[in-house]
Design a protein around this motif. Structure first.
Motif, PDB file in Angstrom:
ATOM      1  N   ARG A 196     -10.133 -30.770  13.412  1.00  0.00           N
ATOM      2  CA  ARG A 196     -10.103 -30.858  14.502  1.00  0.00           C
ATOM      3  C   ARG A 196     -10.967 -29.444  14.858  1.00  0.00           C
ATOM      4  O   ARG A 196     -11.606 -29.172  13.715  1.00  0.00           O
ATOM      5  CB  ARG A 196      -9.012 -30.826  15.416  1.00  0.00           C
ATOM      6  N   ALA A 197     -11.850 -29.918  16.186  1.00  0.00           N
ATOM      7  CA  ALA A 197     -12.791 -28.545  16.500  1.00  0.00           C
ATOM      8  C   ALA A 197     -12.014 -27.303  15.991  1.00  0.00           C
ATOM      9  O   ALA A 197     -13.095 -26.478  15.539  1.00  0.00           O
ATOM     10  CB  ALA A 197     -13.055 -29.056  17.869  1.00  0.00           C
ATOM     11  N   ASN A 198     -11.089 -26.209  16.417  1.00  0.00           N
ATOM     12  CA  ASN A 198     -10.481 -25.783  16.027  1.00  0.00           C
ATOM     13  C   ASN A 198      -9.417 -25.390  14.904  1.00  0.00           C
ATOM     14  O   ASN A 198      -8.887 -24.118  14.408  1.00  0.00           O
ATOM     15  CB  ASN A 198      -9.933 -25.089  17.152  1.00  0.00           C
ATOM     16  N   CYS A 199      -8.908 -26.444  14.420  1.00  0.00           N
ATOM     17  CA  CYS A 199      -8.337 -26.594  13.499  1.00  0.00           C
ATOM     18  C   CYS A 199      -8.028 -26.968  12.346  1.00  0.00           C
ATOM     19  O   CYS A 199      -8.794 -28.500  12.271  1.00  0.00           O
ATOM     20  CB  CYS A 199      -6.855 -25.870  14.180  1.00  0.00           C
ATOM     21  N   GLN A 200      -7.615 -27.547  11.055  1.00  0.00           N
ATOM     22  CA  GLN A 200      -6.785 -28.006   9.965  1.00  0.00           C
ATOM     23  C   GLN A 200      -5.434 -28.703  10.269  1.00  0.00           C
ATOM     24  O   GLN A 200      -4.984 -27.231  10.144  1.00  0.00           O
ATOM     25  CB  GLN A 200      -7.669 -27.964   9.238  1.00  0.00           C
ATOM     26  N   THR A 259      -7.313 -23.399  -1.131  1.00  0.00           N
ATOM     27  CA  THR A 259      -7.789 -22.156  -0.192  1.00  0.00           C
ATOM     28  C   THR A 259      -9.314 -22.780   0.051  1.00  0.00           C
ATOM     29  O   THR A 259      -9.942 -22.049   0.438  1.00  0.00           O
ATOM     30  CB  THR A 259      -7.440 -21.677  -1.702  1.00  0.00           C
ATOM     31  N   ARG A 260      -9.553 -23.764  -0.756  1.00  0.00           N
ATOM     32  CA  ARG A 260     -10.996 -24.299  -0.720  1.00  0.00           C
ATOM     33  C   ARG A 260     -10.816 -25.187   0.789  1.00  0.00           C
ATOM     34  O   ARG A 260     -11.891 -24.481   1.551  1.00  0.00           O
ATOM     35  CB  ARG A 260     -10.701 -25.685  -1.283  1.00  0.00           C
ATOM     36  N   PHE A 261     -10.244 -25.587   1.237  1.00  0.00           N
ATOM     37  CA  PHE A 261     -10.757 -26.325   2.493  1.00  0.00           C
ATOM     38  C   PHE A 261      -9.774 -24.619   3.628  1.00  0.00           C
ATOM     39  O   PHE A 261     -11.042 -24.938   5.015  1.00  0.00           O
ATOM     40  CB  PHE A 261      -8.909 -27.033   3.124  1.00  0.00           C
ATOM     41  N   VAL A 262      -9.642 -23.928   3.371  1.00  0.00           N
ATOM     42  CA  VAL A 262      -9.508 -22.740   4.463  1.00  0.00           C
ATOM     43  C   VAL A 262     -10.644 -22.443   4.380  1.00  0.00           C
ATOM     44  O   VAL A 262     -11.028 -21.975   5.082  1.00  0.00           O
ATOM     45  CB  VAL A 262      -8.250 -21.571   3.989  1.00  0.00           C
ATOM     46  N   GLU A 263     -11.789 -22.153   2.708  1.00  0.00           N
ATOM     47  CA  GLU A 263     -12.861 -21.299   3.021  1.00  0.00           C
ATOM     48  C   GLU A 263     -14.282 -22.613   3.770  1.00  0.00           C
ATOM     49  O   GLU A 263     -15.486 -21.821   4.372  1.00  0.00           O
ATOM     50  CB  GLU A 263     -13.181 -20.942   1.752  1.00  0.00           C
ATOM     51  N   GLN A 264     -13.615 -23.443   3.702  1.00  0.00           N
ATOM     52  CA  GLN A 264     -14.325 -24.712   4.726  1.00  0.00           C
ATOM     53  C   GLN A 264     -14.218 -24.820   5.734  1.00  0.00           C
ATOM     54  O   GLN A 264     -15.990 -24.462   6.627  1.00  0.00           O
ATOM     55  CB  GLN A 264     -14.816 -26.200   3.935  1.00  0.00           C
ATOM     56  N   GLY A 265     -13.136 -24.120   6.290  1.00  0.00           N
ATOM     57  CA  GLY A 265     -12.820 -24.111   7.944  1.00  0.00           C
ATOM     58  C   GLY A 265     -13.063 -25.671   8.799  1.00  0.00           C
ATOM     59  O   GLY A 265     -13.577 -26.536   7.496  1.00  0.00           O
ATOM     60  N   PRO A 266     -12.136 -25.581   9.522  1.00  0.00           N
ATOM     61  CA  PRO A 266     -11.823 -24.213  10.438  1.00  0.00           C
ATOM     62  C   PRO A 266     -10.348 -23.162   9.772  1.00  0.00           C
ATOM     63  O   PRO A 266     -10.120 -24.409   8.749  1.00  0.00           O
ATOM     64  CB  PRO A 266     -11.597 -24.508  12.003  1.00  0.00           C
ATOM     65  N   ASN A 267     -10.906 -22.421  10.190  1.00  0.00           N
ATOM     66  CA  ASN A 267      -9.758 -21.530   9.306  1.00  0.00           C
ATOM     67  C   ASN A 267      -8.611 -21.143   9.818  1.00  0.00           C
ATOM     68  O   ASN A 267      -7.444 -20.431   9.208  1.00  0.00           O
ATOM     69  CB  ASN A 267     -10.553 -20.264   8.892  1.00  0.00           C
ATOM     70  N   ASN A 268      -8.202 -22.296  10.715  1.00  0.00           N
ATOM     71  CA  ASN A 268      -6.989 -22.016  11.553  1.00  0.00           C
ATOM     72  C   ASN A 268      -5.726 -23.224  11.067  1.00  0.00           C
ATOM     73  O   ASN A 268      -6.299 -24.083  11.190  1.00  0.00           O
ATOM     74  CB  ASN A 268      -6.669 -22.441  12.990  1.00  0.00           C
TER      75      ASN A 268
END
Length: 116
Positions: free
Chosen positions: A14-18, A39-48
Motif C-alpha cells: 500500500r502507499a504507506n505500508c506492506q 529484510t529485502r522487502f523492508v529495504e525496498q519499502g515502504p518500511n512500515n
C-alpha cells in the motif's frame, strides 16, 4: 509467495505500508528464508510492515528471533513493524514478554489505522 515448504505468504503493498499474511510454521527451518526475504522487502519499502500471523500454526524461538530482528531492521530505516497474532502465537509472544516490542494488534485494520 512460497517462502519454504512449511511457510507461505502473500504480500500487499500500500502507499504507506506492506502487509504480509503468513501461514504455516515460523520455526528454525523457515527462519533463514523468512529473515532474508522480509529484510529485502523492508529495504525496498515502504518500511512500515504489518505481519498477519493469524494463519501461523507454530512459532519457535528462532521465529521469535527473526521477528525481533525484523523490528530492529525496520526501525533502522525509519519504519515500524506491527504483528497481528492468533491465540497460539500470542501465547508464545507473551511467554517471552515481547508483546509490546512486537506491537501486537488485534486485526490488520487496527494496525493500518495505527499507522495514521
Amino acid at each position: 509467495m512460497a517462502l519454504t515448504v512449511s511457510l507461505r505468504g502473500t504480500r500487499e503493498v500500500r502507499a504507506n505500508c506492506q502487509i504480509f499474511r503468513l501461514t504455516g510454521l515460523l520455526d528454525a527451518f523457515s527462519e533463514p528464508t523468512f529473515r532474508k526475504v522480509l529484510t529485502r522487502f523492508v529495504e525496498q519499502g515502504p518500511n512500515n510492515i504489518i505481519l498477519d500471523l493469524t494463519g501461523i500454526d507454530f512459532v519457535d524461538s528462532s521465529g521469535l528471533g527473526a521477528l525481533v530482528q525484523l523490528v530492529k531492521k525496520a526501525k533502522d530505516v525509519g519504519g515500524t513493524v506491527q504483528v497481528v497474532a492468533n491465540p497460539r502465537v500470542l501465547q508464545t509472544v507473551k511467554l517471552v514478554r515481547l508483546e509490546n516490542f512486537l506491537s501486537l494488534r488485534s486485526s490488520v485494520d487496527e494496525a493500518v489505522t495505527n499507522l495514521g
